[in-house]
Design a protein around this motif. Structure first.
Motif, PDB file in Angstrom:
ATOM      1  N   LEU A  71       0.810  -1.217   0.000  1.00  0.00           N
ATOM      2  CA  LEU A  71       0.000   0.000   0.000  1.00  0.00           C
ATOM      3  C   LEU A  71       0.844   1.269   0.000  1.00  0.00           C
ATOM      4  CD1 LEU A  71      -2.819  -1.099   2.476  1.00  0.00           C
ATOM      5  CD2 LEU A  71      -2.759  -1.295  -0.009  1.00  0.00           C
ATOM      6  N   THR A  72       1.782   1.362   0.930  1.00  0.00           N
ATOM      7  CA  THR A  72       2.591   2.578   1.021  1.00  0.00           C
ATOM      8  C   THR A  72       3.630   2.627  -0.092  1.00  0.00           C
ATOM      9  OG1 THR A  72       2.298   2.549   3.414  1.00  0.00           O
ATOM     10  CG2 THR A  72       4.041   3.966   2.548  1.00  0.00           C
ATOM     11  N   GLY A  73       4.331   1.528  -0.304  1.00  0.00           N
ATOM     12  CA  GLY A  73       5.393   1.506  -1.307  1.00  0.00           C
ATOM     13  C   GLY A  73       4.872   1.434  -2.725  1.00  0.00           C
ATOM     14  N   PHE A  74       4.337   0.264  -3.088  1.00  0.00           N
ATOM     15  CA  PHE A  74       3.930   0.035  -4.475  1.00  0.00           C
ATOM     16  C   PHE A  74       2.832   0.997  -4.928  1.00  0.00           C
ATOM     17  CE2 PHE A  74       1.321  -2.066  -7.716  1.00  0.00           C
ATOM     18  CZ  PHE A  74       2.272  -2.192  -8.714  1.00  0.00           C
ATOM     19  N   LEU A  75       1.705   0.993  -4.220  1.00  0.00           N
ATOM     20  CA  LEU A  75       0.591   1.830  -4.663  1.00  0.00           C
ATOM     21  C   LEU A  75       0.829   3.305  -4.372  1.00  0.00           C
ATOM     22  CD1 LEU A  75      -2.447  -0.441  -3.814  1.00  0.00           C
ATOM     23  CD2 LEU A  75      -1.460   0.067  -6.056  1.00  0.00           C
ATOM     24  N   GLY A  76       1.592   3.604  -3.317  1.00  0.00           N
ATOM     25  CA  GLY A  76       1.935   4.995  -3.048  1.00  0.00           C
ATOM     26  C   GLY A  76       2.788   5.593  -4.149  1.00  0.00           C
ATOM     27  N   SER A  77       3.601   4.768  -4.763  1.00  0.00           N
ATOM     28  CA  SER A  77       4.428   5.226  -5.874  1.00  0.00           C
ATOM     29  C   SER A  77       3.664   5.182  -7.190  1.00  0.00           C
ATOM     30  CB  SER A  77       5.683   4.361  -5.973  1.00  0.00           C
ATOM     31  OG  SER A  77       6.530   4.841  -6.971  1.00  0.00           O
ATOM     32  N   LEU A  78       2.837   4.160  -7.355  1.00  0.00           N
ATOM     33  CA  LEU A  78       2.016   4.079  -8.571  1.00  0.00           C
ATOM     34  C   LEU A  78       1.063   5.265  -8.626  1.00  0.00           C
ATOM     35  CD1 LEU A  78       1.079   2.446 -11.092  1.00  0.00           C
ATOM     36  CD2 LEU A  78      -0.572   1.334  -9.580  1.00  0.00           C
ATOM     37  N   THR A  79       0.431   5.541  -7.503  1.00  0.00           N
ATOM     38  CA  THR A  79      -0.504   6.658  -7.416  1.00  0.00           C
ATOM     39  C   THR A  79      -0.788   7.000  -5.967  1.00  0.00           C
ATOM     40  OG1 THR A  79      -2.751   7.385  -7.849  1.00  0.00           O
ATOM     41  CG2 THR A  79      -2.426   5.038  -7.644  1.00  0.00           C
ATOM     42  N   THR A  80      -0.804   8.273  -5.658  1.00  0.00           N
ATOM     43  CA  THR A  80      -1.280   8.669  -4.334  1.00  0.00           C
ATOM     44  C   THR A  80      -2.781   8.896  -4.365  1.00  0.00           C
ATOM     45  OG1 THR A  80      -0.802  10.989  -4.767  1.00  0.00           O
ATOM     46  CG2 THR A  80       0.895   9.706  -3.635  1.00  0.00           C
ATOM     47  N   PHE A  81      -3.345   8.906  -5.539  1.00  0.00           N
ATOM     48  CA  PHE A  81      -4.787   9.117  -5.669  1.00  0.00           C
ATOM     49  C   PHE A  81      -5.567   8.000  -4.992  1.00  0.00           C
ATOM     50  CE2 PHE A  81      -8.820   8.994  -8.027  1.00  0.00           C
ATOM     51  CZ  PHE A  81      -9.246  10.295  -7.804  1.00  0.00           C
ATOM     52  N   SER A  82      -5.021   6.804  -5.018  1.00  0.00           N
ATOM     53  CA  SER A  82      -5.710   5.686  -4.376  1.00  0.00           C
ATOM     54  C   SER A  82      -5.799   5.898  -2.862  1.00  0.00           C
ATOM     55  CB  SER A  82      -4.991   4.371  -4.689  1.00  0.00           C
ATOM     56  OG  SER A  82      -3.639   4.431  -4.298  1.00  0.00           O
ATOM     57  N   THR A  83      -4.745   6.405  -2.257  1.00  0.00           N
ATOM     58  CA  THR A  83      -4.768   6.685  -0.825  1.00  0.00           C
ATOM     59  C   THR A  83      -5.741   7.812  -0.517  1.00  0.00           C
ATOM     60  OG1 THR A  83      -2.463   6.013  -0.674  1.00  0.00           O
ATOM     61  CG2 THR A  83      -3.339   7.272   1.180  1.00  0.00           C
ATOM     62  N   PHE A  84      -5.710   8.849  -1.309  1.00  0.00           N
ATOM     63  CA  PHE A  84      -6.631   9.975  -1.164  1.00  0.00           C
ATOM     64  C   PHE A  84      -8.082   9.489  -1.239  1.00  0.00           C
ATOM     65  CE2 PHE A  84      -9.191  12.906  -3.840  1.00  0.00           C
ATOM     66  CZ  PHE A  84      -9.336  13.968  -2.963  1.00  0.00           C
ATOM     67  N   THR A  85      -8.378   8.665  -2.207  1.00  0.00           N
ATOM     68  CA  THR A  85      -9.732   8.155  -2.382  1.00  0.00           C
ATOM     69  C   THR A  85     -10.134   7.250  -1.222  1.00  0.00           C
ATOM     70  OG1 THR A  85      -9.428   8.280  -4.770  1.00  0.00           O
ATOM     71  CG2 THR A  85     -11.255   6.956  -3.988  1.00  0.00           C
ATOM     72  N   HIS A  86      -9.228   6.383  -0.808  1.00  0.00           N
ATOM     73  CA  HIS A  86      -9.527   5.478   0.303  1.00  0.00           C
ATOM     74  C   HIS A  86      -9.786   6.265   1.587  1.00  0.00           C
ATOM     75  CE1 HIS A  86      -8.601   2.724   3.646  1.00  0.00           C
ATOM     76  NE2 HIS A  86      -9.324   1.905   2.918  1.00  0.00           N
ATOM     77  N   ASN A  87      -8.986   7.281   1.846  1.00  0.00           N
ATOM     78  CA  ASN A  87      -9.187   8.097   3.041  1.00  0.00           C
ATOM     79  C   ASN A  87     -10.562   8.761   3.025  1.00  0.00           C
ATOM     80  OD1 ASN A  87      -6.663   7.428   3.976  1.00  0.00           O
ATOM     81  ND2 ASN A  87      -5.709   9.331   3.329  1.00  0.00           N
ATOM     82  N   ASN A  88     -10.969   9.256   1.871  1.00  0.00           N
ATOM     83  CA  ASN A  88     -12.290   9.873   1.757  1.00  0.00           C
ATOM     84  C   ASN A  88     -13.400   8.848   1.954  1.00  0.00           C
ATOM     85  OD1 ASN A  88     -11.765  12.701   1.280  1.00  0.00           O
ATOM     86  ND2 ASN A  88     -10.794  12.017  -0.596  1.00  0.00           N
ATOM     87  N   LEU A  89     -13.216   7.654   1.424  1.00  0.00           N
ATOM     88  CA  LEU A  89     -14.206   6.596   1.607  1.00  0.00           C
ATOM     89  C   LEU A  89     -14.339   6.248   3.083  1.00  0.00           C
ATOM     90  CD1 LEU A  89     -16.167   4.511   0.437  1.00  0.00           C
ATOM     91  CD2 LEU A  89     -14.213   2.969   0.180  1.00  0.00           C
ATOM     92  N   GLN A  90     -13.217   6.174   3.797  1.00  0.00           N
ATOM     93  CA  GLN A  90     -13.263   5.864   5.221  1.00  0.00           C
ATOM     94  C   GLN A  90     -14.019   6.954   5.989  1.00  0.00           C
ATOM     95  OE1 GLN A  90     -12.386   2.612   4.484  1.00  0.00           O
ATOM     96  NE2 GLN A  90     -11.973   2.714   6.641  1.00  0.00           N
ATOM     97  N   MET A  91     -13.801   8.218   5.631  1.00  0.00           N
ATOM     98  CA  MET A  91     -14.534   9.317   6.267  1.00  0.00           C
ATOM     99  C   MET A  91     -16.034   9.187   6.004  1.00  0.00           C
ATOM    100  SD  MET A  91     -12.226  12.685   5.504  1.00  0.00           S
ATOM    101  CE  MET A  91     -10.529  12.367   5.090  1.00  0.00           C
ATOM    102  N   MET A  92     -16.386   8.848   4.763  1.00  0.00           N
ATOM    103  CA  MET A  92     -17.795   8.694   4.410  1.00  0.00           C
ATOM    104  C   MET A  92     -18.425   7.528   5.160  1.00  0.00           C
ATOM    105  SD  MET A  92     -17.658   9.341   0.338  1.00  0.00           S
ATOM    106  CE  MET A  92     -16.963  10.826  -0.342  1.00  0.00           C
ATOM    107  N   LYS A  93     -17.704   6.406   5.247  1.00  0.00           N
ATOM    108  CA  LYS A  93     -18.219   5.251   5.990  1.00  0.00           C
ATOM    109  C   LYS A  93     -18.443   5.590   7.457  1.00  0.00           C
ATOM    110  CE  LYS A  93     -16.398   1.310   3.383  1.00  0.00           C
ATOM    111  NZ  LYS A  93     -15.437   0.180   3.432  1.00  0.00           N
ATOM    112  N   ALA A  94     -17.600   6.486   7.991  1.00  0.00           N
ATOM    113  CA  ALA A  94     -17.730   6.893   9.383  1.00  0.00           C
ATOM    114  C   ALA A  94     -18.803   7.970   9.572  1.00  0.00           C
ATOM    115  CB  ALA A  94     -16.389   7.397   9.914  1.00  0.00           C
ATOM    116  N   GLY A  95     -19.426   8.380   8.467  1.00  0.00           N
ATOM    117  CA  GLY A  95     -20.469   9.392   8.539  1.00  0.00           C
ATOM    118  C   GLY A  95     -19.955  10.817   8.488  1.00  0.00           C
TER     119      GLY A  95
END
Length: 125
Positions: A71-95
């Motif tokens: 997650l941090t290495g491979f996908l963080g280098s491939l794209t940080t957009f995935s982390t940005f999107t996941h963080n937003n999804l987690q916020m939405m799931k938490a209401g």
């Protein structure tokens, strides 16, 4: 901690090489501009982030110890957009819809503004 750093670096190298490979494939095979390779890398990264994050949590296919590499290495280098999107999804799931909305608007528009500002600095030099 030391091995996490090594694995993140190794994963980051593979992610960067993958992003380069995606660019080459998109540009040479489909004749599309580099902008499309960014879209493909970001969307692929989003899918893989969701998939690998859940696999490390639920299935036992990937041990939690692989998360820094994947997650941090491979996908963080491939794209940080995935982390940005996941963080937003987690916020939405938490209401926290308001916080997610502010985060999205802030990062997208501030990012555009800062890219513009950075290019203006160079243009003005």
């Amino acid at each position: 901690m030391f091995w996490d750093i090594v694995f993140i670096g190794f994963g980051g190298s593979l992610g960067a090489l993958s992003r380069f490979g995606i660019s080459r494939i998109i540009e040479s095979t489909f004749g599309l501009s580099a902008s499309w390779s960014v879209v493909v890398a970001n969307l692929l990264g989003c899918f893989l982030f969701g998939l690998l994050f859940e696999l490390t949590l639920k299935s036992g296919i990937f041990n939690m110890d692989y998360r820094p590499f994947l997650l941090t290495g491979f996908l963080g280098s491939l794209t940080t957009f995935s982390t940005f999107t996941h963080n937003n999804l987690q916020m939405m799931k938490a209401g926290d819809w308001m916080l997610a909305g502010i985060n999205i608007v802030l990062q997208v528009f501030a990012g555009l503004l800062l890219v513009w500002a950075g290019s203006r600095v160079v243009e003005g030099a």
